[in-house]
Design a protein around this motif. Structure first.
Motif: not given
Ligand code: BT5
Length: 320
Positions: A38-51
């Motif tokens: 939901a935060l990404r949909e609001e325009g926040y760029e959140i990286l996600s990296v395995t581990n």
């Protein structure tokens, strides 16, 4: 909860795992993922990296109601602002809250069902433009309401610069592509014809970098035209500052008072046009705009005056 997750992300230097967030806040990992989405949909760029987990890399440049208000020099227009992150359509929101005061502005980051005329859709991606509607309670004859669209067109043209011109009646174009569309709707008493309210919606493409395939040839944005990002707050404020005096003049003196400037900005004049109205179609040369904002066309059947209600005008050789 979303705010708390955001706070954790902001306070973390580097990555934080979903597991850690879930134990810190006492929610499931699935719930963490849902809020991140939901935060990404609001325009926040959140990286996600395995581990490693999640990291906040950029925050959205949202519209600021305070900055718009600080830049206003109007008396009534935009003095009251309703801001929403997303909604169906600012025109619909204005209609739902039509009891609010004259001049109230409704503005959103994103519209999920942005509307054009005749049931058409208006592409309104998050953060890409100014999607706004003014609630107006004008004291004018019913037949003049469509002139508000023309007044708004003039205001937008003055405010965005960039060589913008008006394609009669409701499109603002740069070159041959549309940068802004205007949709005016109203509610009136059927018996007396008195106006309850008017909603004037304006959609300005500001920082949109590219359009869906079907709009590529006919749509543009300030970013596409200039190669730079533009400040949506300042442009919105400029439009409102330009709109108020033009609108006041229209209410006091009628369209005649702004006709000359409108005609100067109108790219449709002196062009061959195809006019589609009431299921009829004719072609001719657009030769002028009359005192009521109607387009005068020299057609085969003589001079016709096309009023700016539900009509389409197309250039004979392309969109403009
Ligand atoms: C208009 O309709 O140009 C009126 C658009 C009004 C939009 C504003 S945004 C704030 C307020 N809230 C709303 O829900 N609406 C208003 P029309 O002349 O019918 O043009 C619609 C056509 O323009 C579509 O059929 C597409 O071909 C094209 N179009 C759609 N999205 C566009 C965009 N973002 N930029 C340029 N062209 C677009």
């Amino acid at each position: 909860m979303r705010e708390r997750i955001l706070k954790v992300l902001k306070e973390t230097d580097g990555y934080i795992s979903g597991e850690k967030i879930s134990s810190m806040l006492g929610i499931s990992r699935a719930a963490v993922w849902k809020h991140i989405k939901a935060l990404r949909e609001e325009g926040y760029e959140i990286l996600s990296v395995t581990n490693k987990g999640y990291r906040l890399s950029a925050e959205p440049e949202n519209i600021s109601v305070d900055r718009i208000k600080d830049a206003l020099d109007t008396k009534r227009i935009g003095r009251n602002i309703v801001y929403m992150s997303r909604l169906d359509s600012t025109n619909e929101e204005a209609k739902r809250r039509a009891d609010m005061s004259d001049g109230t502005l409704f503005i959103a980051e994103r519209q999920e069902s942005g509307k054009g005329r005749l049931g058409r859709q208006w592409e309104s991606p998050r953060g890409g433009g100014i999607w706004m509607s003014l609630l107006l309670k004008p004291d004018m004859p019913l037949g003049s309401v469509s002139e508000i669209t023309l007044a708004a067109g003039l205001a937008v043209c003055r405010a965005v610069g960039c060589g913008a011109m008006i394609k009669w009646p409701n499109d603002i174009v740069v070159g041959s592509r549309k940068i802004c569309g205007i949709l005016t709707e109203m509610s009136a008493e059927p018996d007396t014809g008195s106006i309850n309210y008017v909603v004037c919606g304006m959609g300005v493409n500001v920082n949109i970098k590219s359009f869906p395939e079907e709009l590529l040839v006919k749509a543009t944005s300030l970013f596409i035209e200039t190669g730079e990002k533009h400040d949506r707050d300042m442009i919105a404020a400029r439009i409102l500052n330009e709109f108020e005096p033009v609108y006041e003049l229209l209410c006091r003196k009628g369209f005649g008072a702004i006709r000359e400037e409108y005609a100067r900005m109108c790219i449709t004049l002196d062009k061959e046009v195809r006019v589609i109205y009431r299921k009829n179609e004719t072609t001719g040369r657009a030769v002028g705009i009359d005192e009521n904002g109607a387009l005068l066309v020299d057609a085969k059947e003589g001079r016709i005056s096309v009023s700016s209600g539900e009509v389409s005008v197309r250039g004979m050789y392309g969109y403009v």
